[in-house]
Scaffold this active site. Sequence first.
Site, PDB file in Angstrom:
ATOM      1  CD  GLU A 199       8.374   1.332  -3.160  1.00  0.00           C
ATOM      2  OE1 GLU A 199       8.881   2.308  -2.563  1.00  0.00           O
ATOM      3  OE2 GLU A 199       7.664   0.495  -2.569  1.00  0.00           O
ATOM      4  NE  ARG A 204      -5.586  -7.646  -3.568  1.00  0.00           N
ATOM      5  CZ  ARG A 204      -6.539  -8.380  -3.000  1.00  0.00           C
ATOM      6  NH1 ARG A 204      -7.731  -8.469  -3.571  1.00  0.00           N
ATOM      7  NH2 ARG A 204      -6.316  -9.020  -1.870  1.00  0.00           N
TER       8      ARG A 204
END
Lengths: 274, 317
Positions: free
Chosen positions: B58, B167
């Site tokens: 990341e 999600r």
Amino acid sequence: MVEESVIKKLAAQAKIIRRWIVEMTYRAGSGHPGGSLSCADIVTALYFHILRHDPKDHKWSERDRFVLSKGHSCPALYAALAESGYFAIDELFTLRKLGSRLQGHPSVLKLPYLEASTGSLGQGLSMAIGMALAAKIDKKDYKVYALIGDGESNEGNIWEAALFAAHHKLDNLIVFLDRNRIQLDDFTEKILSLEPLADKWKAFGWEVKEIDGHNFEEIINAVDWAKQVKSKPVMIIAHTIKGKGVSFMENTAEFHGKAPNKEQYEQAMKELEK
Amino acid sequence: MIEWKKANQRKAFGEVLVELGKECNDLVALTADLSTSTRTSEFEKSYPSRFFNFGVAEQNMFTTAAGLALSNKIVIASTFAVFASGRALDQIRQSIAYQNLNVKIVATHGGVTVGADGASHQCIDDLGIMTTLPNMKVVVPCDAIETKKAVRACINAQGPFYIRLGREDVPTVTKGDDKFELGKGNVLKDGKDIALIATGIMVSKCLIAAQELAERGINAKVINIHTIKPIDRALIKKVAEETNLIITAEEHSIFNGLGAMVSYVVCEDKPVRVERIGIPDVFGESGSAEELMEKYGLSAENIVDKAVKLMKEKRES
């Protein structure tokens, strides 16, 4: 072969850059002279011989990009930019002062002649990678140069970037590693050893060359060679001396992040007159 | 009980990304080994030359995003909220926010509704972290329709944005023709007794709570705050004046999220009682999304209970 006149010109220019590094950090009362002096010859070679750039049109889309990932060495970069004609020489006296465009670490929003804001270590290489990717997407032929430090190479971000650049075959990316062997606290091999450094970069899929980072002929030849490399990013490990040019700053961690006092300043300037 | 159709914000994100890729040649999408989870895989299928998968890295993804943006690209960089706001915070702060770059961070799997993966993958502090960064704007769409509008608006606006998605499938409470303007809250239901100010998944919970409260004779106003920063200061002040009583609801720590933003506005502009519903000062744990919402009081019932109690105090004072 690099012409003798070119080397002479660059050597004279590098001495001026070194004098500015000492002058700027002395006047600021803080800063990082040691690492600025070690990379002064590379920065000089880039701005006065290697880079395709136009100080009168700093946003020229075809220009080569240069990212100083070891942002604390910005006195060398600021001096090279001013000496190239990007801004007035007098502005160098404002380093680290309130309201100055010459921040303690480079800020592109303050000084638009820079390519990126750097200073938090390990990030500049990835930003250079972003620029190299953009060149590939846009089918531009400019090169992206970056200069990273050896102490900076402790950062995980550097090795994530190393994997990525090789995976994407970024042969428009040419990186110098200023191997002065000293970081803030002490010698790199004592703090967190990097050796065998060249083997590491090779193992990561980079084309690697080791040079004397104070020898202009070697710097220029290495870049000429790097431009011919296909399908791989290039790492030029430049062996340098921390504090190069000022006897009492050489090979010591003391002046990594400390400005010279008046006496030291005067002695340094005397040495750099020779 | 209100019945809404459910839809997935990540799916909506994948769809709008493909639309935007066609409209904007400068759009580049990045992911960190989560292209299926974040739905950036949809962009990859359509525009492979403008898509890059960074692997589980990341830090490099967000700093490379900065380099692309410095080269005039508009960048969508997507990963889970917990990795964006945590793992790569320094890169986002130093390379993206500080340089005020056109990088749009689309952080999926926000909040505790990530569920069974547990605390390591749940993200309950990102809104506070991101709102603290200068230049960074923070957007939390409440459903799939609003997700598309939000991503589109952020791509068309200058500078860095943090867009937080969940999600799970969420109730579709907004309509296609509802107005969406960055920085402006929407009044979804008018009312004069108490204001329920919510963001993200809690907007639907507040609408259910308002219906329940109406049956008990309490007329609640429901506000959807999709932009946490810049916060809609004028609307919050107006609401405070009209109701004199506010409950905030968010799937986030009660420290430094929506509740904190509303509280500071109210404190400065129109001091009234504010009750914050959100995650207390704890890390989450494994469980189903619904179980976790229940455990931390992110339910319509808890909103109703709190509202009834506060209304009683208001009437008695």
